[in-house]
Design a protein around this motif. Structure first.
Motif, mmCIF file in Angstrom:
data_model
loop_
_atom_site.group_PDB
_atom_site.id
_atom_site.type_symbol
_atom_site.label_atom_id
_atom_site.label_comp_id
_atom_site.label_asym_id
_atom_site.label_seq_id
_atom_site.Cartn_x
_atom_site.Cartn_y
_atom_site.Cartn_z
ATOM 1 N N PRO A 128 -43.402 -41.606 -39.083
ATOM 2 C CA PRO A 128 -44.683 -41.941 -39.720
ATOM 3 C C PRO A 128 -44.694 -41.495 -41.180
ATOM 4 C CG PRO A 128 -44.918 -39.989 -38.370
ATOM 5 C CD PRO A 128 -43.545 -40.509 -38.096
ATOM 6 N N ASN A 129 -45.703 -41.959 -41.923
ATOM 7 C CA ASN A 129 -45.817 -41.488 -43.297
ATOM 8 C C ASN A 129 -46.268 -40.026 -43.297
ATOM 9 O OD1 ASN A 129 -48.691 -41.371 -43.137
ATOM 10 N ND2 ASN A 129 -48.834 -43.534 -43.708
ATOM 11 N N TRP A 130 -46.203 -39.437 -44.484
ATOM 12 C CA TRP A 130 -46.486 -38.004 -44.618
ATOM 13 C C TRP A 130 -47.878 -37.636 -44.116
ATOM 14 C CZ3 TRP A 130 -44.236 -33.449 -45.494
ATOM 15 C CH2 TRP A 130 -45.001 -32.387 -45.968
ATOM 16 N N ASP A 131 -48.873 -38.387 -44.485
ATOM 17 C CA ASP A 131 -50.241 -38.045 -44.103
ATOM 18 C C ASP A 131 -50.440 -38.132 -42.595
ATOM 19 O OD1 ASP A 131 -50.966 -37.557 -46.728
ATOM 20 O OD2 ASP A 131 -51.606 -39.623 -47.087
ATOM 21 N N SER A 132 -49.845 -39.127 -41.968
ATOM 22 C CA SER A 132 -49.960 -39.248 -40.507
ATOM 23 C C SER A 132 -49.259 -38.094 -39.808
ATOM 24 C CB SER A 132 -49.369 -40.584 -40.038
ATOM 25 O OG SER A 132 -50.125 -41.665 -40.534
ATOM 26 N N PHE A 133 -48.101 -37.718 -40.325
ATOM 27 C CA PHE A 133 -47.368 -36.590 -39.746
ATOM 28 C C PHE A 133 -48.194 -35.307 -39.845
ATOM 29 C CE2 PHE A 133 -44.254 -33.087 -40.705
ATOM 30 C CZ PHE A 133 -43.843 -32.894 -39.403
ATOM 31 N N GLN A 134 -48.799 -35.085 -41.006
ATOM 32 C CA GLN A 134 -49.618 -33.889 -41.174
ATOM 33 C C GLN A 134 -50.835 -33.912 -40.243
ATOM 34 O OE1 GLN A 134 -49.018 -31.127 -43.094
ATOM 35 N NE2 GLN A 134 -47.009 -32.023 -43.469
ATOM 36 N N LYS A 135 -51.394 -35.079 -40.047
ATOM 37 C CA LYS A 135 -52.560 -35.176 -39.165
ATOM 38 C C LYS A 135 -52.199 -34.873 -37.717
ATOM 39 C CE LYS A 135 -56.163 -38.389 -37.613
ATOM 40 N NZ LYS A 135 -56.707 -39.765 -37.713
ATOM 41 N N ASP A 136 -51.082 -35.426 -37.260
ATOM 42 C CA ASP A 136 -50.671 -35.219 -35.870
ATOM 43 C C ASP A 136 -50.058 -33.833 -35.654
ATOM 44 O OD1 ASP A 136 -51.528 -37.771 -35.317
ATOM 45 O OD2 ASP A 136 -49.530 -38.668 -35.553
ATOM 46 N N GLY A 137 -49.290 -33.356 -36.628
ATOM 47 C CA GLY A 137 -48.727 -32.012 -36.555
ATOM 48 C C GLY A 137 -47.321 -31.934 -36.015
ATOM 49 N N TRP A 138 -46.941 -32.868 -35.171
ATOM 50 C CA TRP A 138 -45.574 -32.853 -34.652
ATOM 51 C C TRP A 138 -45.240 -34.203 -34.047
ATOM 52 C CZ3 TRP A 138 -44.392 -33.747 -29.459
ATOM 53 C CH2 TRP A 138 -45.471 -33.692 -28.558
ATOM 54 N N GLN A 184 -41.779 -31.158 -50.527
ATOM 55 C CA GLN A 184 -41.797 -31.410 -49.088
ATOM 56 C C GLN A 184 -42.040 -32.887 -48.791
ATOM 57 O OE1 GLN A 184 -44.165 -28.345 -46.885
ATOM 58 N NE2 GLN A 184 -43.948 -27.142 -48.763
ATOM 59 N N ARG A 185 -42.936 -33.507 -49.544
ATOM 60 C CA ARG A 185 -43.143 -34.949 -49.396
ATOM 61 C C ARG A 185 -41.855 -35.708 -49.719
ATOM 62 N NH1 ARG A 185 -48.369 -37.367 -49.625
ATOM 63 N NH2 ARG A 185 -50.068 -35.851 -49.526
ATOM 64 N N TRP A 186 -41.162 -35.275 -50.760
ATOM 65 C CA TRP A 186 -39.890 -35.913 -51.139
ATOM 66 C C TRP A 186 -38.881 -35.819 -50.007
ATOM 67 C CZ3 TRP A 186 -34.876 -34.128 -51.605
ATOM 68 C CH2 TRP A 186 -33.975 -34.958 -52.286
ATOM 69 N N ILE A 187 -38.735 -34.630 -49.424
ATOM 70 C CA ILE A 187 -37.806 -34.433 -48.303
ATOM 71 C C ILE A 187 -38.170 -35.361 -47.143
ATOM 72 C CG2 ILE A 187 -37.117 -32.784 -46.509
ATOM 73 C CD1 ILE A 187 -37.306 -30.593 -48.677
ATOM 74 N N TRP A 188 -39.468 -35.448 -46.841
ATOM 75 C CA TRP A 188 -39.923 -36.306 -45.739
ATOM 76 C C TRP A 188 -39.648 -37.781 -46.032
ATOM 77 C CZ3 TRP A 188 -41.351 -35.454 -40.872
ATOM 78 C CH2 TRP A 188 -41.970 -36.484 -40.182
ATOM 79 N N ASP A 189 -39.970 -38.220 -47.240
ATOM 80 C CA ASP A 189 -39.802 -39.635 -47.575
ATOM 81 C C ASP A 189 -38.330 -40.041 -47.596
ATOM 82 O OD1 ASP A 189 -42.519 -39.982 -47.778
ATOM 83 O OD2 ASP A 189 -42.589 -39.749 -49.956
ATOM 84 N N GLY A 207 -25.177 -28.969 -26.136
ATOM 85 C CA GLY A 207 -25.390 -29.731 -24.909
ATOM 86 C C GLY A 207 -26.731 -30.428 -24.847
ATOM 87 N N LEU A 208 -27.524 -30.333 -25.914
ATOM 88 C CA LEU A 208 -28.813 -31.030 -25.982
ATOM 89 C C LEU A 208 -28.570 -32.479 -26.389
ATOM 90 C CD1 LEU A 208 -31.934 -31.154 -26.159
ATOM 91 C CD2 LEU A 208 -31.748 -30.205 -28.468
ATOM 92 N N ASN A 209 -28.963 -33.406 -25.558
ATOM 93 C CA ASN A 209 -28.737 -34.825 -25.835
ATOM 94 C C ASN A 209 -29.714 -35.289 -26.911
ATOM 95 O OD1 ASN A 209 -27.216 -37.146 -25.249
ATOM 96 N ND2 ASN A 209 -28.870 -38.002 -24.035
ATOM 97 N N ARG A 210 -29.197 -35.615 -28.095
ATOM 98 C CA ARG A 210 -30.073 -35.940 -29.219
ATOM 99 C C ARG A 210 -29.330 -36.846 -30.191
ATOM 100 N NH1 ARG A 210 -27.269 -31.426 -30.297
ATOM 101 N NH2 ARG A 210 -26.705 -30.949 -32.457
ATOM 102 N N HIS A 211 -30.081 -37.511 -31.046
ATOM 103 C CA HIS A 211 -29.492 -38.315 -32.112
ATOM 104 C C HIS A 211 -28.944 -37.397 -33.205
ATOM 105 C CE1 HIS A 211 -30.776 -42.293 -30.740
ATOM 106 N NE2 HIS A 211 -31.947 -41.759 -30.427
ATOM 107 N N GLN A 212 -27.856 -37.806 -33.823
ATOM 108 C CA GLN A 212 -27.288 -37.082 -34.951
ATOM 109 C C GLN A 212 -27.862 -37.689 -36.235
ATOM 110 O OE1 GLN A 212 -25.346 -34.462 -34.076
ATOM 111 N NE2 GLN A 212 -25.750 -35.133 -31.975
ATOM 112 N N LEU A 213 -28.906 -37.071 -36.745
ATOM 113 C CA LEU A 213 -29.639 -37.635 -37.871
ATOM 114 C C LEU A 213 -29.407 -36.819 -39.142
ATOM 115 C CD1 LEU A 213 -33.018 -38.424 -36.089
ATOM 116 C CD2 LEU A 213 -31.102 -39.975 -36.534
ATOM 117 N N ASP A 214 -29.283 -37.525 -40.247
ATOM 118 C CA ASP A 214 -29.006 -36.909 -41.535
ATOM 119 C C ASP A 214 -30.307 -36.747 -42.312
ATOM 120 O OD1 ASP A 214 -27.789 -35.934 -43.807
ATOM 121 O OD2 ASP A 214 -27.252 -37.932 -44.564
ATOM 122 N N PHE A 215 -31.070 -35.701 -41.985
ATOM 123 C CA PHE A 215 -32.304 -35.447 -42.709
ATOM 124 C C PHE A 215 -31.996 -34.912 -44.109
ATOM 125 C CE2 PHE A 215 -34.042 -34.638 -38.276
ATOM 126 C CZ PHE A 215 -34.747 -35.834 -38.233
ATOM 127 N N ALA A 216 -32.898 -35.183 -45.029
ATOM 128 C CA ALA A 216 -32.764 -34.644 -46.383
ATOM 129 C C ALA A 216 -33.078 -33.152 -46.381
ATOM 130 C CB ALA A 216 -33.705 -35.375 -47.339
#
Length: 747
Positions: A547-557, A528-533, A367-376
């Motif tokens: 965002p790119n990997w480095d930006s994601f790591q900097k922000d954290g979430w 992990q970088r591969w999965i993210w990219d 029941g959580l309204n969210r996009h159905q995304l195909d993450f690696a």
């Protein structure tokens, strides 16, 4: 190396937390600021990261180390272990894998390895294990889940998919806007909604229920437990006998039919087989109409109550919710099939806020309204071995090599298992009839476990490979079931000689000369970088930019934006069933399934049916009670049962059991007493708590207490010493833990 200019973060199946560290030790977790209803479960890890339950070095059972594979399997769970180096452990495992493969074939390795493991996208224990084993020729695997195996097999025959409709459940926003009556078979237990696979950012179930109630939605809680719907919604409570949900649904369906309240236009256009179902409903073959009076005798509810509910359902914009727990009973396929049929008769499937939903608050994402995304994810490769078992048939597998079993229309044979490898789960929690399983567990030559603490699985293994917890490694919480993506920081160094699962398998892969195939030349961080990219590329097709990997790591979430429109399950099918057919033979909802009928199963014919359970109050002896062993509120399954959050609920060391005061008085039992719950399969100890908000004749004890046997009795209160180990039917072979009769006496 993680950024130092932000707080450390971690995520789990039960929530996201800020991590506080001092002098190289985790001192506290702080609830994520985005979470309006945080779970306390995660805090239970802080005090048990180190200490007597932590496994800090590879360990080998003494007899196995001295005598080799197959030595004294009956001593598993009782014998001491010997510490060895990683070099020795890697060689022992590699040599044993090579022996089994050469002498018996890869099908002699069982790696069902069922369990929840880490929420991290990369350090997912089963994925790491299966990729490694696929690199050396594969293994016997398992299918389906303990959570809802019966539904996983039967619902695709009815609707074309099951998991697809779990992920597209009508959202709580739509329910609040357009529903009038919410009928919850099995309730909406918020304690279950604390968790969601792959990481949870913000808990929404309490807010969803509350918003619906504030909007005027009326709730009906159909469960032996009043607490299965939160008190604030003032739900109407109906408490039928457990394991009679299908009979109640059939009585409701008969009332709709007898009073002409079914939506025949919907049935004619969107379903097939309703006419054949009505012949059963009216008793054409057996002379017994499955009417409200018939259902009342089975369910022990007033017939007028059943008729009145049917009329209100037909006269309202109605959502039917069927809890996952309904599948975990004998003939657990039937409540879901009957529930779908009942919803089809109401004719509201595919409309806003109404229809049917599979397990609201079974997890946070329903029941959580969210996009159905195909993450690696970490690729597992192909398993060349075709042998498998239905997930809950572990004991049968070990007891009966070469034996036959039915599953989803075909017959298969159990392979002869010589080696069992478990990573990221605990069969001594999930499985039924643990005393029987423990005997079967003695048969394989070798048991290997990747574990971080001395739970029952580790104690019943031959080789224990100590793994890290999420706080001792870096990862990504990145689940298509949750909009929050979280950088899981390594907060502390691994305790002792513990290694993450990827590092464990790299070491064994090196010993078996498959290191390059397993790693593809990438380090853990590079994976992990591969999965993210790869995920960034995939989701960009949906107009979502990560965002790119480095930006994601900097922000954290980050949080993936919410879709503009609320999810409505089956809306496209409703709008145009010809352009959007279901993936069934007819393209429609199959109230009667020619496919299932063709399997010729006595215990699962071609339409919804009432079949008497193996054990239920309708066949109970005068002093027997029906035991409900539901999900705990203070841990995820058995995870962190040894932690302070779980222990706080059982100060006397045993799991609490709830009983109606009148049932306690009949047995001369009193509040706070240590009692013995028992039947022919075994026993467990528990602390009695009396409460009038449970049905007479029923007791409730949560699962998850670590199995600690003394003869046939679990001293901690694990109810799976009592539950029957039988398949739900020849179709799905799911677990039936909730069809269980017991006696309770003074310990």
């Amino acid at each position: 190396m993680k950024p130092t200019d932000r707080d450390l973060l971690t995520s789990s199946h039960w929530g996201t937390y800020r991590v506080e560290v001092a002098d190289g030790r985790v001192t506290a977790l702080r609830d994520f600021e985005e979470d309006p209803d945080p779970s306390p479960i995660g805090h239970g890890i802080v005090d048990v990261l180190e200490g007597p339950t932590r496994i800090t070095t590879p360990m080998v059972r003494k007899s196995w180390l001295e005598g080799g594979p197959g030595t004294a399997g009956e001593k598993r769970g009782e014998e001491d272990f010997v510490a060895v180096t990683w070099e020795v452990a890697n060689k022992l495992v590699a040599d044993e894998l090579n022996r089994v493969r050469q002498d018996f074939g890869n099908q002699a390795i069982y790696a069902g390895s069922y369990g929840w493991a880490s929420a991290g996208r990369f350090h997912h224990a089963q994925s790491q294990l299966k990729r490694f084993l696929n690199c050396i020729g594969g293994c016997t695997s398992s299918k389906n889940t303990y959570s809802f195996a019966a539904a996983e097999v039967v619902v695709p025959h009815i609707l074309g998919t099951f998991r697809g409709f779990l992920d597209t459940a009508t959202s709580w926003e739509s329910i609040a806007s357009d529903c009038e009556l919410f009928v919850a078979f099995g309730g909406v237990p918020l304690k279950n909604g604390q968790i969601s696979q792959g990481g949870t950012g913000a808990h929404v179930q309490r807010a969803g229920v509350s918003a619906a109630r504030d909007a005027g939605v009326r709730f009906v809680n159909i469960s032996p437990l009043r607490s299965d719907l939160m008190e604030e919604v003032e739900a109407e409570w109906l408490a039928p006998r457990p394991s009679t949900d299908a009979a109640l649904m059939l009585g409701l369906a008969h009332t709709l039919l007898a009073e002409g309240l079914q939506e025949q236009t919907f049935l004619d256009r969107y379903t097939t087989g309703f006419d054949r179902f009505t012949r059963y409903l009216n008793g054409a073959a057996d002379g017994i109409a499955k009417n409200a009076a018939w259902a009342a005798d089975i369910c022990a509810l007033p017939a007028d109550t059943i008729r009145d509910l049917a009329r209100r359902m037909a006269g309202s914009r109605t959502m039917i919710s069927v809890a996952w727990s309904l599948t975990r009973q004998d003939h657990g396929e039937q409540p879901f099939w009957a529930g779908i049929t009942l919803a089809a008769m109401l004719g509201q499937m595919g409309l806003p806020g109404t229809g049917i939903g599979f397990g609201y608050s079974a997890m946070n994402n329903i029941g959580l309204n969210r996009h159905q995304l195909d993450f690696a994810s970490f690729p597992q490769g192909e398993n060349p071995v075709k042998d498998f078992i239905p997930v809950a048939r572990v004991t049968d597998l070990l007891e009966n090599p070469g034996g036959q079993f039915d599953y989803d229309g075909q017959s298969y044979a159990y392979p002869d298992i010589r080696l069992v490898w478990w990573a990221g789960g605990n069969p001594f929690h999930h499985h039924q009839d643990l005393n029987r399983m423990r005997l079967a567990w003695a048969k394989p030559d070798t048991i290997i476990a990747n574990e971080w603490c001395w739970n029952a699985l580790a104690k019943h293994a031959d080789i224990v490979l100590p793994c890290t917890t999420p706080l001792e490694r870096s990862d990504i919480a990145m689940s298509p079931k949750d909009p929050y993506l979280v950088a899981m920081d390594q907060a502390i160094k691994p305790i002792g000689q513990a290694r993450d699962d990827h590092q464990i398998f790299r070491g064994i892969a090196t010993a078996m000369a498959v290191h390059d195939a397993f790693t593809e030349g990438r380090s853990a961080e590079e994976w992990q970088r591969w999965i993210w990219d790869v995920s960034r590329q995939r989701v960009s097709q949906f107009g979502i930019e990560l965002p790119n990997w480095d930006s994601f790591q900097k922000d954290g979430w980050l949080k993936v934006p919410t879709p503009d429109k609320p999810e409505i399950m089956m809306a496209d099918f409703r709008k145009d069933p010809d352009a959007n057919p279901l993936a069934t033979p007819s393209g429609k909802i199959e109230i009667f399934s020619d496919t299932i009928s063709g399997f010729d199963y006595d215990d699962c014919p071609g339409h919804p049916i009432w079949l008497e359970p193996l054990e239920w109050l309708g066949s109970a002896e005068p002093d027997q009670l029906h035991m409900i062993s539901n999900q705990p509120r203070n841990k995820l399954h058995s995870q962190l049962d040894h932690g302070p959050v779980s222990r706080a609920d059982r100060p006397r060391g045993v799991e609490p059991v709830t009983m109606h005061p009148e049932d306690a008085a009949k047995r001369d039992l009193h509040e706070g007493q240590i009692v013995r719950i028992h039947n022919k399969r075994g026993a467990c100890l528990a602390e009695l708590r009396t409460n009038a908000d449970i049905r007479l004749g029923v007791i409730q004890i949560a699962t998850g207490a670590w199995f600690d046997p003394d003869g046939d009795t679990c001293r901690n209160g694990n109810p799976n010493t009592l539950t029957p180990d039988k398949g739900s039917s020849s179709l799905a072979q799911g677990p039936i833990a909730h069809s269980c009769l017991v006696k309770v006496s003074s310990a």
